[in-house]
Design a protein around this motif. Structure first.
Motif, short mmCIF file in Angstrom:
data_model
loop_
_atom_site.label_atom_id
_atom_site.label_comp_id
_atom_site.label_asym_id
_atom_site.label_seq_id
_atom_site.Cartn_x
_atom_site.Cartn_y
_atom_site.Cartn_z
N MET A 1 0.85 -1.19 0.00
CA MET A 1 0.00 0.00 0.00
C MET A 1 0.89 1.24 0.00
SD MET A 1 -2.96 -1.15 2.71
CE MET A 1 -1.84 -1.17 4.11
N ASN A 2 0.71 2.07 -1.01
CA ASN A 2 1.48 3.30 -1.14
C ASN A 2 0.56 4.51 -1.08
OD1 ASN A 2 4.00 1.89 -1.62
ND2 ASN A 2 3.26 1.46 -3.69
N SER A 3 1.16 5.67 -0.81
CA SER A 3 0.41 6.93 -0.76
C SER A 3 -0.84 6.79 0.10
CB SER A 3 0.02 7.37 -2.18
OG SER A 3 1.16 7.50 -2.99
N LEU A 4 -0.66 6.28 1.28
CA LEU A 4 -1.80 6.01 2.16
C LEU A 4 -2.54 7.29 2.53
CD1 LEU A 4 -0.23 3.21 4.33
CD2 LEU A 4 -2.36 3.02 3.05
N LYS A 5 -3.85 7.17 2.61
CA LYS A 5 -4.72 8.29 2.93
C LYS A 5 -5.44 8.02 4.25
CE LYS A 5 -5.72 8.89 -1.99
NZ LYS A 5 -6.81 8.95 -3.03
N LEU A 6 -5.98 9.07 4.84
CA LEU A 6 -6.72 8.92 6.09
C LEU A 6 -7.84 7.89 5.93
CD1 LEU A 6 -7.06 12.62 7.28
CD2 LEU A 6 -5.35 10.92 7.95
N GLU A 7 -8.49 7.89 4.77
CA GLU A 7 -9.62 7.00 4.55
C GLU A 7 -9.22 5.54 4.35
OE1 GLU A 7 -8.89 9.85 2.94
OE2 GLU A 7 -9.37 9.71 0.79
N ASP A 8 -7.92 5.26 4.33
CA ASP A 8 -7.47 3.88 4.28
C ASP A 8 -7.44 3.23 5.66
OD1 ASP A 8 -5.10 4.89 1.78
OD2 ASP A 8 -6.99 3.81 1.47
N THR A 9 -7.69 4.02 6.69
CA THR A 9 -7.74 3.49 8.04
C THR A 9 -8.84 2.44 8.15
OG1 THR A 9 -6.88 5.52 9.06
CG2 THR A 9 -8.22 4.06 10.45
N ALA A 10 -8.46 1.24 8.58
CA ALA A 10 -9.41 0.12 8.63
C ALA A 10 -8.73 -1.10 9.22
CB ALA A 10 -9.93 -0.21 7.24
N ILE A 11 -9.54 -2.09 9.53
CA ILE A 11 -9.00 -3.42 9.80
C ILE A 11 -8.95 -4.14 8.45
CG2 ILE A 11 -9.31 -5.60 11.01
CD1 ILE A 11 -10.95 -4.07 13.09
N TYR A 12 -7.80 -4.69 8.13
CA TYR A 12 -7.61 -5.37 6.86
C TYR A 12 -7.62 -6.88 7.07
CZ TYR A 12 -6.60 -1.01 4.47
OH TYR A 12 -6.71 0.23 3.90
N TYR A 13 -8.43 -7.55 6.27
CA TYR A 13 -8.59 -8.99 6.36
C TYR A 13 -8.14 -9.67 5.07
CZ TYR A 13 -11.86 -7.85 10.17
OH TYR A 13 -12.45 -7.38 11.31
N CYS A 14 -7.52 -10.83 5.18
CA CYS A 14 -7.30 -11.65 4.00
C CYS A 14 -8.30 -12.80 4.02
CB CYS A 14 -5.86 -12.17 3.92
SG CYS A 14 -5.37 -13.29 5.22
N ALA A 15 -8.60 -13.29 2.84
CA ALA A 15 -9.59 -14.34 2.69
C ALA A 15 -9.22 -15.23 1.52
CB ALA A 15 -10.98 -13.72 2.47
N THR A 16 -9.79 -16.44 1.52
CA THR A 16 -9.54 -17.34 0.40
C THR A 16 -10.77 -18.19 0.13
OG1 THR A 16 -7.96 -18.96 -0.49
CG2 THR A 16 -8.63 -19.26 1.80
N ARG A 17 -10.80 -18.74 -1.08
CA ARG A 17 -11.91 -19.59 -1.49
C ARG A 17 -11.39 -20.64 -2.45
NH1 ARG A 17 -14.48 -18.07 -6.49
NH2 ARG A 17 -16.50 -18.74 -5.64
N ASP A 18 -12.13 -21.74 -2.59
CA ASP A 18 -11.76 -22.82 -3.52
C ASP A 18 -12.37 -22.54 -4.88
OD1 ASP A 18 -12.06 -25.38 -0.95
OD2 ASP A 18 -10.38 -24.11 -1.55
N GLY A 19 -11.83 -21.52 -5.56
CA GLY A 19 -12.35 -21.16 -6.86
C GLY A 19 -11.65 -19.95 -7.41
N PRO A 20 -12.19 -19.37 -8.48
CA PRO A 20 -11.56 -18.22 -9.13
C PRO A 20 -11.78 -16.93 -8.34
CG PRO A 20 -13.62 -18.76 -10.23
CD PRO A 20 -13.38 -19.84 -9.21
#
Length: 120
Positions: A80-99
């Protein structure tokens, strides 16, 4: 059982860069990053195919964020570059068995999240 563990979050100033990581125990297919800003619902950020050849981004991430993966290390990244105030959040990763897909409901496996706070 699939297990995902995010790391790399923190407190940074606006304009700074940050790299998030997500180690996954068994994620050969599509993976994605979502985020939940304070007081808002979780939203899509970026997704990547199992091979890494296909990616897709939310408009808010295009040009600033880069999703990538190292399958040998079972790790997903979000640069993540050039971060902005509105990028403030909890970030989650996720996965699925598909495209790849941008729909949160299509991902059955999630990490616990990592907090990113951008200050002025």
């Amino acid at each position: 059982q699939v297990r995902l563990v995010e790391s790399g979050g923190g407190l940074v100033e606006a304009g700074a860069s940050l790299r998030l990581s997500c180690v996954c125990s068994d994620c050969p297919y599509a993976m994605a990053w979502f985020r939940q800003p304070p007081g808002k619902e979780r939203e899509f950020v970026a997704t990547i195919s199992g091979t890494g050849e296909v990616t897709d981004y939310a408009d808010s991430a295009k040009g600033r964020f880069t999703i990538s993966r190292d399958n040998a290390e079972n790790t997903l990244y979000l640069e993540m570059n050039s971060l902005k105030l509105e990028d403030t959040a909890i970030y989650y990763c996720a996965t699925r068995d598909g495209p790849t897909t941008t729909y949160e409901s299509q991902y059955p496996f999630w990490g616990q999240g990592t907090q990113v706070t951008v200050s002025s």
